[in-house]
Design an enzyme around this catalytic site. Structure first.
Site, PDB file in Angstrom:
ATOM      1  N   HIS A 147      21.864  43.920  -7.224  1.00  0.00           N
ATOM      2  CA  HIS A 147      21.207  43.144  -8.424  1.00  0.00           C
ATOM      3  C   HIS A 147      21.765  41.610  -8.327  1.00  0.00           C
ATOM      4  CE1 HIS A 147      20.884  42.947 -12.898  1.00  0.00           C
ATOM      5  NE2 HIS A 147      21.337  41.920 -12.879  1.00  0.00           N
ATOM      6  N   GLU A 148      23.223  41.541  -8.022  1.00  0.00           N
ATOM      7  CA  GLU A 148      23.636  39.978  -7.950  1.00  0.00           C
ATOM      8  C   GLU A 148      22.811  39.209  -6.611  1.00  0.00           C
ATOM      9  OE1 GLU A 148      24.968  39.371 -10.420  1.00  0.00           O
ATOM     10  OE2 GLU A 148      25.749  41.424 -11.296  1.00  0.00           O
ATOM     11  N   HIS A 154      19.700  37.739  -7.840  1.00  0.00           N
ATOM     12  CA  HIS A 154      19.921  36.394  -8.449  1.00  0.00           C
ATOM     13  C   HIS A 154      19.994  35.344  -7.790  1.00  0.00           C
ATOM     14  CE1 HIS A 154      20.082  38.008 -12.665  1.00  0.00           C
ATOM     15  NE2 HIS A 154      21.173  38.660 -12.594  1.00  0.00           N
ATOM     16  N   CYS A 169      20.888  43.385 -17.653  1.00  0.00           N
ATOM     17  CA  CYS A 169      21.301  41.993 -17.197  1.00  0.00           C
ATOM     18  C   CYS A 169      21.812  41.182 -18.364  1.00  0.00           C
ATOM     19  CB  CYS A 169      20.190  41.527 -16.542  1.00  0.00           C
ATOM     20  SG  CYS A 169      20.431  39.772 -15.663  1.00  0.00           S
ATOM     21  N   LEU A 170      22.865  40.291 -18.048  1.00  0.00           N
ATOM     22  CA  LEU A 170      23.420  39.434 -19.013  1.00  0.00           C
ATOM     23  C   LEU A 170      22.428  38.341 -19.366  1.00  0.00           C
ATOM     24  CD1 LEU A 170      27.114  39.091 -17.898  1.00  0.00           C
ATOM     25  CD2 LEU A 170      26.212  40.423 -19.839  1.00  0.00           C
TER      26      LEU A 170
HETATM   27  O1  GNR Z   1      26.774  43.900 -16.542  1.00  0.00           O
HETATM   28  C1  GNR Z   1      25.670  44.364 -15.934  1.00  0.00           C
HETATM   29  N1  GNR Z   1      25.234  45.596 -15.914  1.00  0.00           N
HETATM   30  C2  GNR Z   1      24.614  46.355 -14.970  1.00  0.00           C
HETATM   31  C3  GNR Z   1      23.946  47.474 -15.061  1.00  0.00           C
HETATM   32  C4  GNR Z   1      23.401  48.108 -14.401  1.00  0.00           C
HETATM   33  C5  GNR Z   1      22.923  47.550 -13.058  1.00  0.00           C
HETATM   34  C6  GNR Z   1      23.051  46.338 -13.059  1.00  0.00           C
HETATM   35  C7  GNR Z   1      24.089  45.604 -13.834  1.00  0.00           C
HETATM   36  S1  GNR Z   1      24.551  43.902 -13.567  1.00  0.00           S
HETATM   37  C8  GNR Z   1      24.883  43.433 -15.077  1.00  0.00           C
HETATM   38  C9  GNR Z   1      25.468  41.871 -15.466  1.00  0.00           C
HETATM   39  C10 GNR Z   1      24.520  40.875 -14.761  1.00  0.00           C
HETATM   40  O2  GNR Z   1      23.467  40.567 -15.387  1.00  0.00           O
HETATM   41  N2  GNR Z   1      24.704  40.563 -13.438  1.00  0.00           N
HETATM   42  O3  GNR Z   1      23.904  39.555 -13.032  1.00  0.00           O
HETATM   43 NI    NI Z   2      21.882  40.061 -14.024  1.00  0.00          NI
END
Ligand code: GNR
Ligand code: NI
Length: 173
Positions: free
Chosen positions: A137-138, A141, A95-96
């Protein structure tokens, strides 16, 4: 037109990452500018997705590009999971907002999501593989949830300590 600004990305354990985003009321110029800035920020950071929450905007907006060529932008506004496969798989996530940390998370292997695109038109997207993982995943968030919350409390504590320490060190430099 000015180039869209690259926005600062909130870092875990910033409490603002746990804010629940509100629905977008109108896909207007302000939202389109936010989307452009989110793409600039995501591409600059070499991410495959970015939720508005991560740039401290608490509205239900997601940008994604899981392509190798970085030319397949996808916008999800007010996304709803219509269906998620009961079959799940554990995959490595990053995750960033949690730089340098990678760990396994179980996700549905396929999903169907209904959302508005950047023009405000309703779309239904069926996804599997990396795109399905990224959409889940998004969408987490936007609900204030970061992937590390799926890990054990012990791991979460270690990750917090590590990132707080790393943040202190860059502030001293
Ligand atoms: O860049 C990202 N790579 C990633 C790799 C595996 C599972 C989820 C992700 S999302 C992430 C970018 C990010 O943090 N999105 O919220
Ligand atoms: Ni993320």
């Amino acid at each position: 037109m000015n180039p869209p600004p690259i926005l600062p990305i909130l870092r875990y354990p910033d409490p603002r990452l746990h804010t629940v985003a509100r629905p977008v009321v109108a896909v207007d110029a302000r939202i389109r500018e936010l989307i452009a800035s989110m793409f600039a920020t995501m591409y600059d950071a070499n991410g495959i997705g970015l939720a508005a929450t991560q740039v401290d905007v608490h509205e239900r907006v997601i940008v994604i590009d899981v392509s190798e060529s970085r030319d397949q932008p996808l916008v999800l506004i007010n996304p709803v999971i219509e269906w998620a496969s009961p079959e799940k798989r554990k995959g490595e996530e990053g995750c960033l907002s949690v730089p340098g940390i990678y760990d396994g998370v179980e996700r549905s292997i396929a999903v169907r999501v209904r959302a508005l695109d950047g023009d405000g038109h309703e779309r239904v997207i069926e996804a599997e593989g990396m795109l399905a993982v990224c959409m889940q995943h998004e969408m987490d968030h936007l609900l204030g949830k970061v992937f590390v919350e799926y890990l054990s409390p012990l791991k979460q504590g270690r990750i917090k300590t590590k990132l707080v320490k790393a943040q202190r060190e860059v502030q001293r430099a």
